[in-house]
Design a protein around this motif. Sequence first.
Motif, PDB file in Angstrom:
ATOM      1  N   GLY A  16       0.774  -1.235   0.000  1.00 39.22           N
ATOM      2  CA  GLY A  16       0.000   0.000   0.000  1.00 39.22           C
ATOM      3  C   GLY A  16       0.802   1.279   0.000  1.00 39.22           C
ATOM      4  O   GLY A  16       0.255   2.351   0.248  1.00 39.22           O
ATOM      5  N   MET A  17       2.115   1.183  -0.293  1.00 35.10           N
ATOM      6  CA  MET A  17       2.972   2.361  -0.260  1.00 35.10           C
ATOM      7  C   MET A  17       3.316   2.883  -1.650  1.00 35.10           C
ATOM      8  O   MET A  17       4.083   3.832  -1.787  1.00 35.10           O
ATOM      9  CB  MET A  17       4.269   2.027   0.485  1.00 35.10           C
ATOM     10  N   ARG A  45      -7.443  -4.737  -9.513  1.00 36.56           N
ATOM     11  CA  ARG A  45      -7.744  -4.951  -8.097  1.00 36.56           C
ATOM     12  C   ARG A  45      -8.075  -6.405  -7.757  1.00 36.56           C
ATOM     13  O   ARG A  45      -7.689  -6.896  -6.690  1.00 36.56           O
ATOM     14  CB  ARG A  45      -8.876  -4.019  -7.642  1.00 36.56           C
ATOM     15  N   GLU A  46      -8.759  -7.098  -8.637  1.00 34.56           N
ATOM     16  CA  GLU A  46      -9.108  -8.486  -8.352  1.00 34.56           C
ATOM     17  C   GLU A  46      -7.885  -9.399  -8.475  1.00 34.56           C
ATOM     18  O   GLU A  46      -7.673 -10.278  -7.632  1.00 34.56           O
ATOM     19  CB  GLU A  46     -10.237  -8.942  -9.279  1.00 34.56           C
ATOM     20  N   GLU A  47      -7.084  -9.192  -9.518  1.00 39.63           N
ATOM     21  CA  GLU A  47      -5.848  -9.964  -9.665  1.00 39.63           C
ATOM     22  C   GLU A  47      -4.906  -9.717  -8.494  1.00 39.63           C
ATOM     23  O   GLU A  47      -4.303 -10.653  -7.953  1.00 39.63           O
ATOM     24  CB  GLU A  47      -5.140  -9.580 -10.963  1.00 39.63           C
ATOM     25  N   ASP A  48      -4.765  -8.439  -8.115  1.00 42.30           N
ATOM     26  CA  ASP A  48      -3.853  -8.098  -7.014  1.00 42.30           C
ATOM     27  C   ASP A  48      -4.300  -8.737  -5.707  1.00 42.30           C
ATOM     28  O   ASP A  48      -3.473  -9.215  -4.920  1.00 42.30           O
ATOM     29  CB  ASP A  48      -3.780  -6.580  -6.853  1.00 42.30           C
ATOM     30  N   VAL A  51      -6.123   0.353  -3.443  1.00 43.86           N
ATOM     31  CA  VAL A  51      -7.434  -0.001  -3.992  1.00 43.86           C
ATOM     32  C   VAL A  51      -7.892  -1.341  -3.431  1.00 43.86           C
ATOM     33  O   VAL A  51      -9.071  -1.517  -3.095  1.00 43.86           O
ATOM     34  CB  VAL A  51      -7.390  -0.036  -5.535  1.00 43.86           C
ATOM     35  N   VAL A  52      -6.975  -2.301  -3.303  1.00 45.07           N
ATOM     36  CA  VAL A  52      -7.321  -3.584  -2.693  1.00 45.07           C
ATOM     37  C   VAL A  52      -7.690  -3.391  -1.231  1.00 45.07           C
ATOM     38  O   VAL A  52      -8.680  -3.951  -0.736  1.00 45.07           O
ATOM     39  CB  VAL A  52      -6.141  -4.578  -2.822  1.00 45.07           C
ATOM     40  N   ALA A  53      -6.916  -2.583  -0.526  1.00 44.88           N
ATOM     41  CA  ALA A  53      -7.136  -2.399   0.909  1.00 44.88           C
ATOM     42  C   ALA A  53      -8.394  -1.601   1.215  1.00 44.88           C
ATOM     43  O   ALA A  53      -9.126  -1.919   2.164  1.00 44.88           O
ATOM     44  CB  ALA A  53      -5.924  -1.712   1.535  1.00 44.88           C
ATOM     45  N   LEU A  54      -8.685  -0.578   0.408  1.00 46.62           N
ATOM     46  CA  LEU A  54      -9.766   0.355   0.735  1.00 46.62           C
ATOM     47  C   LEU A  54     -10.973   0.226  -0.192  1.00 46.62           C
ATOM     48  O   LEU A  54     -12.005   0.844   0.068  1.00 46.62           O
ATOM     49  CB  LEU A  54      -9.241   1.795   0.708  1.00 46.62           C
ATOM     50  N   TRP A  80     -12.771   7.496  -6.550  1.00 44.31           N
ATOM     51  CA  TRP A  80     -12.690   8.860  -6.036  1.00 44.31           C
ATOM     52  C   TRP A  80     -11.249   9.311  -5.825  1.00 44.31           C
ATOM     53  O   TRP A  80     -10.942  10.497  -5.897  1.00 44.31           O
ATOM     54  CB  TRP A  80     -13.497   8.991  -4.750  1.00 44.31           C
ATOM     55  N   GLY A  81     -10.363   8.335  -5.591  1.00 42.74           N
ATOM     56  CA  GLY A  81      -8.956   8.684  -5.478  1.00 42.74           C
ATOM     57  C   GLY A  81      -8.407   9.207  -6.793  1.00 42.74           C
ATOM     58  O   GLY A  81      -7.648  10.186  -6.818  1.00 42.74           O
ATOM     59  N   TYR A  82      -8.797   8.567  -7.890  1.00 44.39           N
ATOM     60  CA  TYR A  82      -8.374   9.032  -9.210  1.00 44.39           C
ATOM     61  C   TYR A  82      -8.886  10.446  -9.463  1.00 44.39           C
ATOM     62  O   TYR A  82      -8.141  11.322  -9.925  1.00 44.39           O
ATOM     63  CB  TYR A  82      -8.908   8.075 -10.275  1.00 44.39           C
TER      64      TYR A  82
END
Length: 303
Positions: A152-153, A205-208, A217-220, A227-229
């Motif tokens: 996530g960094m 996101r699904e593959e990750d 994106v996976v975490a949140l 909305w981040g984009y």
Amino acid sequence: MKTDSPRAWLLAVRPYSLGNSVILIFAASAMAFSDGAFHGMPALLCLLFALTMQCTANLVNDLCDCRKGADRPDRLGPDRAFSKGYITLPAMKAGIAAFTLAGCLAGCGALAWAVAHGTLRYGGWELVGTGLACVLFAYLYTAGPWPLAYHGMGDAAVVLFFGLIPVGFTYYLQTGTWTAQVTAIALACGLAIDTMLLVNNFRDREEDARCGKRTVVVALGAAFGRWGYFALGTGAAALCLTLLPDGRPWAALLPLPYLVLHLRTWRKMVRIDHGEALNVCLAETARNILVFGILLTAGILLG
């Protein structure tokens, strides 16, 4: 495609993304020029350093994502050279070493120029430390025991190493100073460039999640990705507006058409939502970033 061919290497270094490095050095050098302190040689060496370090990071990412299972044959994004077998393991390792060496030589050249011309405040050790950090980032983004992209960094690293550091230190190398305006421009560039990472992570996101790559994106969640984009692009444009009170109206206002392009791509991303079709948003995002960099650089030069 022929193994280890020039076409394979061209695919591996991801030329569509290399404009990111170019706009950073151009924006920083435009600031130096507008402040009466532009120097062509260190600007060129900074550009070479930025490009070779980005190529290094791309190759390391290509290799490590494949080994960690993130790049499977059914991946949604553009083809990766190593996972497709277009580049052999010995050739990939040699390529990574060659780009790293080229980057270090360019960095040493920039340091030598700055020391010879007396533009540094701390004898050059600040550039040595920064250069080493850039080399480490190129590897540790996806390699090592705790790869940044898998914890996530990645987004924070992009803003730092594709924003604050290249813009700030390219300007500092030429002028010996670092201003609030340069910080605003550096952050604006970092936020704009991070849209490319975010749309990639949104698509994957699904593959990750399946391979244990915990991007933001996976975490949140997907909603955060959408909305981040939106926030990254609008934040980049908003940071440019902070230059208005500092007497740089063109630099503040000329990048605003980027926001129109960014919002169009964002709406398309939200509508498509998932799947390989999101690659069109990746291509548009790369275009948008380039437009942002060109407009910002032109605005800085105009005042």
